[in-house]
Design an enzyme around this catalytic site. Structure first.
Site, PDB file in Angstrom:
ATOM      1  N   HIS A 195       8.320  94.518  67.579  1.00 55.54           N
ATOM      2  CA  HIS A 195       9.949  94.534  67.590  1.00 55.54           C
ATOM      3  C   HIS A 195      10.489  95.787  67.865  1.00 55.54           C
ATOM      4  O   HIS A 195      10.265  96.714  67.849  1.00 55.54           O
ATOM      5  CB  HIS A 195      10.388  94.261  65.976  1.00 55.54           C
ATOM      6  CG  HIS A 195      11.536  93.717  65.619  1.00 55.54           C
ATOM      7  ND1 HIS A 195      12.796  94.327  65.866  1.00 55.54           N
ATOM      8  CD2 HIS A 195      11.974  92.483  65.579  1.00 55.54           C
ATOM      9  CE1 HIS A 195      13.650  93.681  65.660  1.00 55.54           C
ATOM     10  NE2 HIS A 195      13.566  92.362  65.559  1.00 55.54           N
ATOM     11  N   HIS A 214      12.170  86.061  72.552  1.00 53.41           N
ATOM     12  CA  HIS A 214      13.092  86.449  71.387  1.00 53.41           C
ATOM     13  C   HIS A 214      12.941  85.047  70.609  1.00 53.41           C
ATOM     14  O   HIS A 214      11.859  85.006  69.947  1.00 53.41           O
ATOM     15  CB  HIS A 214      14.434  86.256  72.017  1.00 53.41           C
ATOM     16  CG  HIS A 214      15.687  86.595  71.187  1.00 53.41           C
ATOM     17  ND1 HIS A 214      15.427  86.911  69.832  1.00 53.41           N
ATOM     18  CD2 HIS A 214      17.033  86.505  71.357  1.00 53.41           C
ATOM     19  CE1 HIS A 214      16.703  87.117  69.388  1.00 53.41           C
ATOM     20  NE2 HIS A 214      17.422  86.834  70.149  1.00 53.41           N
ATOM     21  N   ASP A 245       8.696  85.897  63.374  1.00 53.66           N
ATOM     22  CA  ASP A 245       8.034  84.713  63.771  1.00 53.66           C
ATOM     23  C   ASP A 245       6.444  84.562  63.668  1.00 53.66           C
ATOM     24  O   ASP A 245       6.114  83.522  64.146  1.00 53.66           O
ATOM     25  CB  ASP A 245       8.329  84.839  65.454  1.00 53.66           C
ATOM     26  CG  ASP A 245       9.869  84.868  65.881  1.00 53.66           C
ATOM     27  OD1 ASP A 245      10.253  85.780  66.379  1.00 53.66           O
ATOM     28  OD2 ASP A 245      10.591  84.042  65.515  1.00 53.66           O
TER      29      ASP A 245
END
Ligand code: SDX
Length: 403
Positions: A280, A241, A336
């Site tokens: 994702h 995460h 990210d």
């Protein structure tokens, strides 16, 4: 058992609430905060204005904006007792551990914020006093998020805490506390402050991700919001995460150079390695935030110089996006993949990257927490069921008769 249906693993297709806050279309790569496209907010808005939008549901007027910013900045100063709490950590503690504990500890300093002490309807009554008290905790948590983060950073470096001068922006005040060495005046860098503000805005909310679910699960027992935020922070810490921005850089460093990318990709396909920053749960095309992060990176690199890992990252992106293994699984860069390159070139230490995710995500957690507290019909504790598959009833066996 009485018609219980087991949810898909990891709640793959399970909706547990309705929400008016954030909309994601994972197939089209769409992200909107209260109906406003993230692409427009990233260009025209700023983090605190978007925070107001997420929490209260509409873009603030000029006076609402000024009041909100004033309240948040007023509450950004940490209580002296918070300093001794953070000083208790060893210098090599991970800053996310420190921040998680700091949020929980903060709750112990504000008894007026604690429904266990002040009564269960403290945040659910919905009257003026309830809304005012809720606002105060929201200002406090957003204001102190940067201060606690900066204090965690300084604990790691064994440096004293500094109090920023009034008048700096939210990210300016944060950067002041992070880097101010006390000798020379803080030289604001508009490009870096703006870049961090855009990154904070992009990370502010993302509907019911793992950490937001944790905040709501915890908050549904009517615990104080500081404890609920601390729980969310703990969930965000994980490498699947919020910890992924740190994992991406460690991955790029371990790959070493663009020439090693094809071999690394083969290792990923053999499931020996994970391609952090890709994939994702909801987006089955590129994460719309990743394009804005990439553009922001180019702005930052004009000031800081290109990060030497960028070439490896771009090569990895190019190889993975053309590879059947990733295409078949609809794996594409998420938020990210490039954010860590920006944080690194801005001089943040690697293990601090998840903290830079947690700080802005406090806003999304609070927006959802407030929505849950004020939901019509009141709060129902989240208590899912299970399907029991263990042994059926059996009698106790004395220890000398066991095999
Ligand atoms: C964030 O939920 C949110 O909204 C989160 C977030 C937010 O703003 O709050 O967007 C922020 O957390 C972004 C994600 C950051 N995490 C990473 O980058 C870590 C790497 N990504 C993976 O761990 C994974 O993609 C997840 C955890 C993000 C999603 O996992 P899912 O939805 O459970 O998907 P999955 O693991 O079932 O993957 C489906 C397939 C599997 O292959 P098969 O078993 O079907 O053959 O894709 C493969 C997985 O093995 N896969 C990957 C992969 N991600 C998925 N293979 C290699 N590298 C990857 N990164």
């Amino acid at each position: 058992e009485k018609g219980l249906r087991i949810a898909d693993k990891g709640f793959l297709n399970t909706a547990v609430i309705t929400s008016e806050i954030t909309y994601i279309d994972g197939d089209a790569g769409v992200l909107r905060y209260r109906g406003y496209p993230i692409e427009q907010l990233a260009v025209h808005s700023n983090f605190l204005e978007t925070s107001y939008l997420l929490i209260y549901g509409s873009l603030p007027t000029r006076s609402q904006s000024k009041l909100f910013e004033h309240e948040v900045m007023q509450h950004s100063i940490a209580h002296h007792d918070a300093e001794s709490l953070l000083r208790a950590f060893r210098y090599d503690s991970h800053p996310m551990s420190i921040l998680t504990s700091a949020f929980a500890g903060l709750g112990s300093m504000y008894s007026e914020a604690n429904p266990s002490l002040q009564g269960q309807t403290l945040y659910t009554k919905g009257d003026a006093a309830c809304l005012a008290n809720m606002d105060k905790q929201i200002y406090r948590l957003i204001g102190k998020a940067t201060t606690l983060a900066a204090m965690a950073y300084r604990v790691r470096q064994g440096r004293k805490f500094v109090t920023p001068p009034a008048g700096l922006s939210y990210t300016g005040s944060f950067l002041y506390q992070m880097d101010h060495l006390g000798e020379e005046e803080y030289k604001p860098s508009p490009v870096l402050e703006k870049a961090l503000d855009v990154l904070f805005l992009l990370h502010a909310d993302h509907e019911l991700n793992a950490s937001c679910t944790t905040v709501l699960q915890t908050g549904s027992s009517l615990v104080d919001p500081y404890s609920a935020i601390a729980a969310g922070c703990a969930s965000l810490y994980g490498p699947l995460h919020g910890g992924a921005n740190e994992a991406v850089i460690r991955m790029l460093i371990s790959i070493g150079s663009p020439d090693n990318v094809p071999a690394f990709v083969e290792q990923v396909k053999r499931r020996e390695k994970v391609l952090s920053g890709f994939g994702h749960r909801v987006y089955k095309t590129s994460d719309p935030r990743s394009f804005i992060v990439r553009k922001t990176a180019d702005e930052v690199f004009k000031v800081t110089g290109k990060d030497e890992l960028l070439e490896t990252a771009m090569r990895l992106h190019e190889v993975a996006m053309k590879d059947e293994y990733f295409i078949k699984r609809k794996l594409a860069p998420n938020v990210d993949f490039c954010s860590g390159l920006i944080y690194r070139s801005m001089g943040f230490p690697l293990d601090f990257f998840p903290v830079l995710f947690a700080v802005p995500r406090v806003v999304g957690w609070l927006a959802h927490w407030r929505q849950m507290m004020l939901q019509p019909g009141g709060v129902k504790i989240w208590r899912p069921r299970q399907v029991y598959v263990g042994p059926s009833v059996r009698d106790y066996v004395p220890v000398d008769e066991r095999g």
